[in-house]
Write an enzyme that holds these catalytic residues in place. Structure first.
Site, PDB file in Angstrom:
ATOM      1  N   TYR A   1       0.833  -1.205   0.000  1.00 34.33           N
ATOM      2  CA  TYR A   1       0.000   0.000   0.000  1.00 34.33           C
ATOM      3  C   TYR A   1       0.863   1.248   0.000  1.00 34.33           C
ATOM      4  O   TYR A   1       2.078   1.179   0.219  1.00 34.33           O
ATOM      5  CB  TYR A   1      -0.960  -0.021   1.200  1.00 34.33           C
TER       6      TYR A   1
ATOM      7  N   GLU B   1      12.656   3.099  13.599  1.00 33.28           N
ATOM      8  CA  GLU B   1      11.616   4.059  13.190  1.00 33.28           C
ATOM      9  C   GLU B   1      10.390   3.880  14.054  1.00 33.28           C
ATOM     10  O   GLU B   1      10.277   2.937  14.836  1.00 33.28           O
ATOM     11  CB  GLU B   1      11.268   3.851  11.718  1.00 33.28           C
TER      12      GLU B   1
ATOM     13  N   LEU C   1      11.747   2.115   6.702  1.00 32.32           N
ATOM     14  CA  LEU C   1      11.167   2.574   5.443  1.00 32.32           C
ATOM     15  C   LEU C   1      11.831   3.915   5.120  1.00 32.32           C
ATOM     16  O   LEU C   1      11.914   4.782   5.995  1.00 32.32           O
ATOM     17  CB  LEU C   1       9.654   2.780   5.589  1.00 32.32           C
TER      18      LEU C   1
ATOM     19  N   LYS D   1       6.438  -1.751   1.722  1.00 31.68           N
ATOM     20  CA  LYS D   1       5.295  -1.177   2.440  1.00 31.68           C
ATOM     21  C   LYS D   1       4.163  -2.189   2.321  1.00 31.68           C
ATOM     22  O   LYS D   1       3.296  -2.097   1.456  1.00 31.68           O
ATOM     23  CB  LYS D   1       4.919   0.166   1.811  1.00 31.68           C
TER      24      LYS D   1
HETATM   25  N1  PMP Z   1       7.956   4.382   8.583  1.00 28.69           N
HETATM   26  C1  PMP Z   1       6.830   3.648   8.567  1.00 28.69           C
HETATM   27  C2  PMP Z   1       6.836   2.298   9.190  1.00 28.69           C
HETATM   28  C3  PMP Z   1       5.662   4.143   7.966  1.00 28.69           C
HETATM   29  O1  PMP Z   1       4.538   3.410   7.936  1.00 28.69           O
HETATM   30  C4  PMP Z   1       5.686   5.438   7.414  1.00 28.69           C
HETATM   31  C5  PMP Z   1       4.442   6.012   6.788  1.00 28.69           C
HETATM   32  N2  PMP Z   1       4.312   5.658   5.458  1.00 28.69           N
HETATM   33  C6  PMP Z   1       6.883   6.180   7.457  1.00 28.69           C
HETATM   34  C7  PMP Z   1       8.000   5.619   8.059  1.00 28.69           C
HETATM   35  C8  PMP Z   1       6.974   7.559   6.834  1.00 28.69           C
HETATM   36  O2  PMP Z   1       6.956   7.483   5.431  1.00 28.69           O
HETATM   37  P1  PMP Z   1       6.414   8.683   4.520  1.00 28.69           P
HETATM   38  O3  PMP Z   1       7.193   9.892   4.894  1.00 28.69           O
HETATM   39  O4  PMP Z   1       6.704   8.239   3.131  1.00 28.69           O
HETATM   40  O5  PMP Z   1       4.962   8.837   4.818  1.00 28.69           O
END
Ligand code: PMP
Length: 294
Positions: free
Chosen positions: A31, A182, A206, A149
């Site tokens: 997703y 994270e 991520l 993701k």
């Molecule tokens: N880490 C994780 C585990 C996430 O689910 C997200 C949200 N997508 C992020 C980091 C931040 O990513 P982004 O800045 O692309 O929203």
């Protein structure tokens, strides 16, 4: 409310997926979440690029080409008459008999959902939010790479349960080596001796799209950035802390476990610059024709 399911927009009540869908049975799918400002999906190309990367990691053939996905996203926004929104694009392995073999599923399920974006409470930005360091270890990247993701979010949900029990907003997971990784839905940054520090992708995170923008903005504004492996003690010793993601943008942190922080100048500056970046992007994309959002 309307949802895009497979090839068309349908009323939400009709947007149904089989109990045999492997997304439901096994969390087999991927997703993206995006934020829409003034009718423009911010960083749409970057999100779709990451979607395709996730798909290739799990050997999933996305049933649509990029221009068709963009049309599906904008059709969903139009159907719901949304200009300030968040959009979730979900692709599961699809319908198939019970069994792990992805080839049991002939056609991936494709879904776009869009909802009105409700601003976070002002104090979150003015004073900051609280975090804990979770006892849940982030998935070992050699086992299940956080760069995918995926629909399988239990690792993050277990950490989120801990955050809720501690009555804080977000939980930061460490990797198996004990280094910061994270949050459950965010990336973490902190400032130490004037240097902006954030865990490197090698730590098993991520590579957030917001994270990437924030790093670029920091460098452009003369702030030294260090991506690396950091311990919780280094985080506790920071002069300021913030987290990032697509919907939160840059959100200051006022506490990590028992340690307190003040919403700091660097977070404030980067939030301002980030919003400026968004404004520029929206202006530029709105000027492009033929427009999908008029
Ligand atoms: N880490 C994780 C585990 C996430 O689910 C997200 C949200 N997508 C992020 C980091 C931040 O990513 P982004 O800045 O692309 O929203």
């Amino acid at each position: 409310m309307f949802v895009y399911l497979n090839n068309k927009v349908v009323p939400a009540a009709e947007a149904k997926v089989s109990v045999f869908d492997h997304g439901f049975l096994y969390g087999d799918g991927i997703y993206e979440t995006m934020r829409v400002y003034d009718g423009v999906v911010f960083m749409l190309d970057e999100h779709l690029e990451r979607l395709y990367r996730s798909a290739s990691f799990i050997g999933l053939d996305i049933p649509k080409k990029i221009p068709d996905i963009k049309i599906a996203v904008y059709e969903t926004l139009q159907a719901n008459k949304l200009t300030g929104a968040y959009v979730r694009l979900t692709i599961s392995r699809g319908y198939g008999p019970i069994g792990l073999d992805p080839d049991l599923c002939k056609e991936p399920t494709f879904v776009v959902m869009a909802n009105e974006f409700k601003n976070y409470p002002k104090p979150y930005y003015e004073e900051g939010i609280k975090l804990i360091i979770s006892s849940v270890t982030r998935n070992f990247k050699e086992a299940l790479n956080p760069q995918i993701k995926s629909l399988n979010f239990l690792n993050n949900i277990l950490a989120k349960i801990e955050a809720k029990q501690a009555d804080v907003y977000e939980a930061i997971m460490l990797n198996a080596a004990g280094h910061l990784a994270e949050g459950t839905i965010s990336n973490i940054f902190f400032v130490k001796d004037g240097i902006l520090c954030t865990p490197s992708v090698e730590c098993g995170i991520l590579d957030g799209i917001t994270r990437g923008i924030v790093i670029d903005l920091a460098v452009k504004n003369g702030i030294e950035v260090k991506e690396g492996a950091f311990t919780p003690d280094e985080l506790y010793g920071a002069s300021e802390v913030f987290i990032t993601n697509t919907t939160m943008e840059v959100m200051p942190v006022r506490g990590v476990d028992k340690k307190e922080f003040k919403a700091g100048d660097i977070a404030r500056l980067l939030l301002k610059k980030y919003r400026h970046e968004v404004d520029g992007y929206v202006k530029e994309k709105k000027g492009e024709g033929p427009s999908l959002w008029e």
